[in-house]
Design an enzyme around this catalytic site. Structure first.
Site, PDB file in Angstrom:
ATOM      1  N   GLY A  45       3.557  -1.377  50.748  1.00  0.00           N
ATOM      2  CA  GLY A  45       2.823  -0.518  51.634  1.00  0.00           C
ATOM      3  C   GLY A  45       1.611  -0.268  51.271  1.00  0.00           C
ATOM      4  O   GLY A  45       1.331   0.136  50.082  1.00  0.00           O
ATOM      5  N   VAL A  70       9.865   5.074  44.376  1.00  0.00           N
ATOM      6  CA  VAL A  70       8.528   4.786  43.768  1.00  0.00           C
ATOM      7  C   VAL A  70       7.275   5.605  44.484  1.00  0.00           C
ATOM      8  O   VAL A  70       6.406   5.639  43.758  1.00  0.00           O
ATOM      9  CB  VAL A  70       8.172   3.040  44.209  1.00  0.00           C
ATOM     10  N   ASN A  98       2.132  -4.267  55.123  1.00  0.00           N
ATOM     11  CA  ASN A  98       2.931  -3.385  55.345  1.00  0.00           C
ATOM     12  C   ASN A  98       2.064  -1.893  55.056  1.00  0.00           C
ATOM     13  O   ASN A  98       1.549  -1.699  54.165  1.00  0.00           O
ATOM     14  CB  ASN A  98       4.153  -3.312  54.331  1.00  0.00           C
ATOM     15  N   CYS A 128       7.092   6.929  56.491  1.00  0.00           N
ATOM     16  CA  CYS A 128       6.429   7.974  55.644  1.00  0.00           C
ATOM     17  C   CYS A 128       6.299   9.500  56.285  1.00  0.00           C
ATOM     18  O   CYS A 128       6.234   9.325  57.508  1.00  0.00           O
ATOM     19  CB  CYS A 128       4.903   7.581  55.628  1.00  0.00           C
ATOM     20  N   GLY A 215      20.069  -2.911  48.643  1.00  0.00           N
ATOM     21  CA  GLY A 215      20.905  -3.740  48.073  1.00  0.00           C
ATOM     22  C   GLY A 215      22.166  -3.894  48.807  1.00  0.00           C
ATOM     23  O   GLY A 215      22.380  -3.449  50.079  1.00  0.00           O
ATOM     24  N   THR A 264      15.807  -6.410  47.596  1.00  0.00           N
ATOM     25  CA  THR A 264      16.541  -6.024  46.318  1.00  0.00           C
ATOM     26  C   THR A 264      16.716  -7.221  45.660  1.00  0.00           C
ATOM     27  O   THR A 264      16.977  -7.436  44.217  1.00  0.00           O
ATOM     28  CB  THR A 264      17.628  -5.122  46.471  1.00  0.00           C
TER      29      THR A 264
HETATM   30  C1  LIG Z   1      11.478  -1.000  44.781  1.00  0.00           C
HETATM   31  C2  LIG Z   1      11.338  -0.745  46.453  1.00  0.00           C
HETATM   32  C3  LIG Z   1       9.965  -0.822  46.913  1.00  0.00           C
HETATM   33  C4  LIG Z   1      10.128  -0.772  48.375  1.00  0.00           C
HETATM   34  N1  LIG Z   1       8.762  -0.486  49.051  1.00  0.00           N
HETATM   35  C5  LIG Z   1       8.580  -0.501  50.434  1.00  0.00           C
HETATM   36  C6  LIG Z   1       7.315  -0.371  50.945  1.00  0.00           C
HETATM   37  O1  LIG Z   1       6.303  -0.366  50.441  1.00  0.00           O
HETATM   38  N2  LIG Z   1       7.204  -0.431  52.355  1.00  0.00           N
HETATM   39  C7  LIG Z   1       8.391  -0.640  53.236  1.00  0.00           C
HETATM   40  O2  LIG Z   1       8.325  -0.389  54.481  1.00  0.00           O
HETATM   41  N3  LIG Z   1       9.522  -0.738  52.488  1.00  0.00           N
HETATM   42  C8  LIG Z   1       9.554  -0.786  51.313  1.00  0.00           C
HETATM   43  N4  LIG Z   1      11.008  -1.004  50.626  1.00  0.00           N
HETATM   44  C9  LIG Z   1      12.275  -1.155  51.425  1.00  0.00           C
HETATM   45  C10 LIG Z   1      12.684  -2.917  51.692  1.00  0.00           C
HETATM   46  O3  LIG Z   1      11.398  -3.327  51.983  1.00  0.00           O
HETATM   47  C11 LIG Z   1      13.692  -3.015  52.538  1.00  0.00           C
HETATM   48  O4  LIG Z   1      13.519  -2.471  53.464  1.00  0.00           O
HETATM   49  C12 LIG Z   1      15.063  -2.580  51.896  1.00  0.00           C
HETATM   50  O5  LIG Z   1      14.957  -2.335  50.519  1.00  0.00           O
HETATM   51  C13 LIG Z   1      16.270  -3.290  52.376  1.00  0.00           C
HETATM   52  O6  LIG Z   1      16.440  -4.434  52.086  1.00  0.00           O
HETATM   53  P1  LIG Z   1      17.149  -5.210  50.657  1.00  0.00           P
HETATM   54  O7  LIG Z   1      18.328  -4.476  50.649  1.00  0.00           O
HETATM   55  O8  LIG Z   1      16.942  -6.531  50.763  1.00  0.00           O
HETATM   56  O9  LIG Z   1      16.188  -4.506  49.630  1.00  0.00           O
HETATM   57  C14 LIG Z   1      11.185  -0.886  49.267  1.00  0.00           C
HETATM   58  C15 LIG Z   1      12.320  -1.090  48.479  1.00  0.00           C
HETATM   59  C16 LIG Z   1      12.570  -1.369  47.226  1.00  0.00           C
HETATM   60  C17 LIG Z   1      13.763  -1.539  46.561  1.00  0.00           C
END
Ligand SMILES: Cc1cc2nc3c(=O)[nH]c(=O)nc-3n(C[C@H](O)[C@H](O)[C@H](O)COP(=O)(O)O)c2cc1C
Length: 300
Positions: A45, A70, A98, A128, A215, A264
């Site tokens: 983002g 974060v 993003n 946000c 996750g 994740t």
């Molecule tokens: C460490 C971390 C940082 C993330 N930063 C963002 C972000 O900057 N913008 C956003 O829209 N989603 C962010 N997400 C969400 C992920 O893009 C995703 O939507 C979410 O983790 C579900 O997918 P996953 O289970 O494969 O991680 C973040 C997730 C994690 C774990």
């Protein structure tokens, strides 16, 4: 390898698997595989000015996943354009930026700057907090999502993806508001609000108290939401949440997603993306294209 190319809102992806926002660091991933291997890369983002992020600890493990708070730490859009975006575009990567903001004006200012670049797509992170609404996330209010999407739509020729929050009463209603306001696609799910408490100190594990759960633990929630949203909207749906294997990605495509993002899994295994693409190839080869119900773009 079979032909897994997809067309998402006029942008050609070489396969339907993208890196999810916040979990892909261009220079780091490049040590493990060619960053041009995924269908697209969604970058962290990005806001107008640099954001410092939240105090630590910012991450914690949970059964089947993790919590993160974060706080969207990022260097600001100008440094992003001259740094990570330049690095990725020089390598021919299809990039989804993003976008984050604390007000509709801030999102618009970032989008204006990104529109002047060769970024391929924009993904609005509507999770946000909206300062004008007392810190309530944009993504929980259909009017706020509609207004923000409509304003951004008028500002740019880039395809606009609205990334939906699962922390809402009815995600279909929010998806429909984004579509009605001109979104080219929706992506879902962002993280679910979660919390852990250290039983020795009695205090929250995360300095921010709550964080976002991601996750494998969230996958069935995400598949159900993708299934319902894909039935409701006519624009492409990009699915994510707990994808660890090619079979997981296939589930999302069968639920109606046109493509997926992986987050994740890549933090656990830096080679997760290339592995998932290979595994998906095997899954797709085992089915004919016609059997992939709900895919709005089809293969090839
Ligand atoms: C460490 C971390 C940082 C993330 N930063 C963002 C972000 O900057 N913008 C956003 O829209 N989603 C962010 N997400 C969400 C992920 O893009 C995703 O939507 C979410 O983790 C579900 O997918 P996953 O289970 O494969 O991680 C973040 C997730 C994690 C774990």
């Amino acid at each position: 390898m079979i032909d897994m190319r997809v067309d998402i809102c006029g942008v050609k992806w070489k396969n339907p698997v993208a890196a999810a926002a916040g979990t892909f660091v261009a220079a780091e991933s490049g040590k493990y595989y060619d960053p041009n291997l995924p269908g697209a890369v969604t970058t962290k983002g990005v806001s107008l000015a640099p954001w410092p992020g939240n105090p630590t600890p910012r991450v914690a493990e949970t059964y089947g996943g993790m919590l993160n708070a974060v706080g969207l730490e990022n260097p600001g859009v100008d440094a992003y354009i001259s740094g990570e975006l330049k690095y990725l575009k020089e390598r021919g990567v299809t990039v989804i930026a993003n976008v984050a903001g604390h007000s509709a004006d801030e999102y618009c200012a970032v989008v204006r700057k990104l529109s002047e670049t060769d970024v391929d797509m924009l993904e609005l992170n509507v999770s946000c907090p909206n300062v004008a609404a007392g810190g309530m996330a944009f993504g929980v209010d259909r009017n706020a999502v509609g207004e923000l999407t409509g304003r951004v739509r008028k500002l740019t020729d880039k395809p606009v993806i609205v990334k939906l929050s699962p922390n809402v009463t009815d995600i279909c209603d929010i998806a429909a508001a984004a579509e009605d306001a001109g979104a080219d696609a929706v992506s879902l799910i962002n993280t679910l609000v979660g919390m852990r408490i250290d039983i020795r100190s009695g205090k929250p594990v995360l300095a921010n108290v709550t964080g976002g759960l991601s996750g494998p633990a969230v996958k069935p929630v995400a598949v159900a939401m993708v299934y319902r949203v894909a039935k409701r909207v006519r624009i492409p749906v990009i699915g994510m949440g707990g994808i660890m294997t090619g079979a997981d990605a296939m589930e999302f495509l069968l639920a109606g997603a046109s493509a997926v993002e992986v987050g994740t899994a890549a933090l656990l295994d830096p080679n997760a993306l290339p592995r998932i693409i290979e595994e998906l190839d095997v899954c797709v080869a085992g089915r004919s294209a016609a059997q992939i119900h709900g895919s709005k773009t089809g293969w090839g």
